[in-house]
Design a protein around this motif. Structure first.
Motif, PDB file in Angstrom:
ATOM      1  N   GLU A 160      -3.814  -1.905  -5.396  1.00  0.00           N
ATOM      2  CA  GLU A 160      -3.820  -0.658  -5.218  1.00  0.00           C
ATOM      3  C   GLU A 160      -4.826  -0.088  -3.978  1.00  0.00           C
ATOM      4  N   SER A 161      -5.848  -1.004  -4.497  1.00  0.00           N
ATOM      5  CA  SER A 161      -7.410  -1.056  -2.525  1.00  0.00           C
ATOM      6  C   SER A 161      -6.014  -1.093  -1.090  1.00  0.00           C
ATOM      7  N   SER A 220      -3.586  -0.694  -1.199  1.00  0.00           N
ATOM      8  CA  SER A 220      -2.314   0.431  -0.347  1.00  0.00           C
ATOM      9  C   SER A 220      -3.437   2.099  -0.063  1.00  0.00           C
ATOM     10  N   LEU A 221      -4.159   2.154  -0.346  1.00  0.00           N
ATOM     11  CA  LEU A 221      -5.105   3.344  -0.310  1.00  0.00           C
ATOM     12  C   LEU A 221      -5.532   3.217   0.772  1.00  0.00           C
ATOM     13  N   ASN A 222      -6.315   2.188   1.463  1.00  0.00           N
ATOM     14  CA  ASN A 222      -6.977   2.442   2.358  1.00  0.00           C
ATOM     15  C   ASN A 222      -6.131   2.434   3.586  1.00  0.00           C
ATOM     16  N   ALA A 269      -3.064   4.107   3.951  1.00  0.00           N
ATOM     17  CA  ALA A 269      -3.155   5.453   3.949  1.00  0.00           C
ATOM     18  C   ALA A 269      -3.806   6.333   3.893  1.00  0.00           C
ATOM     19  N   TYR A 270      -5.094   5.938   3.680  1.00  0.00           N
ATOM     20  CA  TYR A 270      -6.492   7.089   4.299  1.00  0.00           C
ATOM     21  C   TYR A 270      -7.333   6.396   6.184  1.00  0.00           C
ATOM     22  N   LEU A 295     -13.618   3.360  -1.875  1.00  0.00           N
ATOM     23  CA  LEU A 295     -13.035   4.214  -1.135  1.00  0.00           C
ATOM     24  C   LEU A 295     -14.052   5.236  -1.302  1.00  0.00           C
ATOM     25  N   PHE A 315     -13.647   9.791  -1.650  1.00  0.00           N
ATOM     26  CA  PHE A 315     -12.871  10.675  -1.588  1.00  0.00           C
ATOM     27  C   PHE A 315     -13.358  12.060  -1.827  1.00  0.00           C
ATOM     28  N   ASP A 324     -14.053  11.654  -5.739  1.00  0.00           N
ATOM     29  CA  ASP A 324     -13.792  10.250  -6.525  1.00  0.00           C
ATOM     30  C   ASP A 324     -14.279   8.915  -5.549  1.00  0.00           C
ATOM     31  N   VAL A 377     -13.259   4.329  -5.700  1.00  0.00           N
ATOM     32  CA  VAL A 377     -12.402   3.866  -5.833  1.00  0.00           C
ATOM     33  C   VAL A 377     -12.246   2.442  -5.774  1.00  0.00           C
ATOM     34  N   CYS A 429     -12.510  -1.663  -6.079  1.00  0.00           N
ATOM     35  CA  CYS A 429     -11.618  -2.348  -6.431  1.00  0.00           C
ATOM     36  C   CYS A 429     -12.558  -3.908  -6.569  1.00  0.00           C
TER      37      CYS A 429
END
Length: 152
Positions: A49-50, A52-54, A56-57, A67, A69, A84, A86, A88
């Motif tokens: 998930e980390s 994927s978000l890293n 995407a953003y 991360l 937000f 937020d 996030v 890891c």
């Protein structure tokens, strides 16, 4: 200072700080910012998930430690909603081991670091990095956690 934290566990990692730890670290930042109370979400994730978000953003195809937000509410809220974080868990554990420091100390650093980002602190320029690192060191010192940077 009062931190309202929505703690989301989306990881199998076992060595997670307590809610009291998270609250104390966030409230230390709130005190610095003279905020009586605030709300934020802290989501603890695994590497997938980390990453994927890293990507995407931040367009970086690897997991990262934290991360942030920031929330930009269009309407006034009774309790300020910061945003937020996030985090890891496996990356925090791995970095603590690599840096030869207690994992709990690195968790504190990541929560404080991420929360400072929610208040607009950054480390893009050398001047910003120096300011943010100084603030981090001062807050961590309140918890008897030594300087997390190796430049001194």
């Amino acid at each position: 200072m009062k931190a309202h934290i929505d703690l989301q566990l989306a990881t199998e990692h076992q060595n997670i700080p307590t809610m009291q730890n998270f609250r104390a670290w966030v409230e230390a930042v709130l005190a610095l910012e003279n905020m009586a109370q605030a709300e934020l979400t802290i989501r603890l994730v695994d590497t997938e998930e980390s990453q994927s978000l890293n990507f995407a953003y931040r367009q970086k195809n690897s997991p990262t430690n934290v991360l942030s937000f920031e929330m930009n509410a269009e309407v006034p809220l009774d309790i300020p909603l910061l945003g937020d974080l996030v985090i890891c868990a496996p990356v925090v554990a791995s970095e603590a081991l690599q840096q030869n420091k207690p994992e709990l100390h690195h968790w504190a650093h990541m929560v404080i670091h991420g929360t400072l980002h929610l208040f607009g602190y950054d480390h893009i320029t050398d001047e910003e990095a120096e300011e943010m690192e100084t603030v981090e060191k001062n807050i961590l010192q309140q918890f008897d956690i030594p300087n997390p940077y190796f430049d001194e």
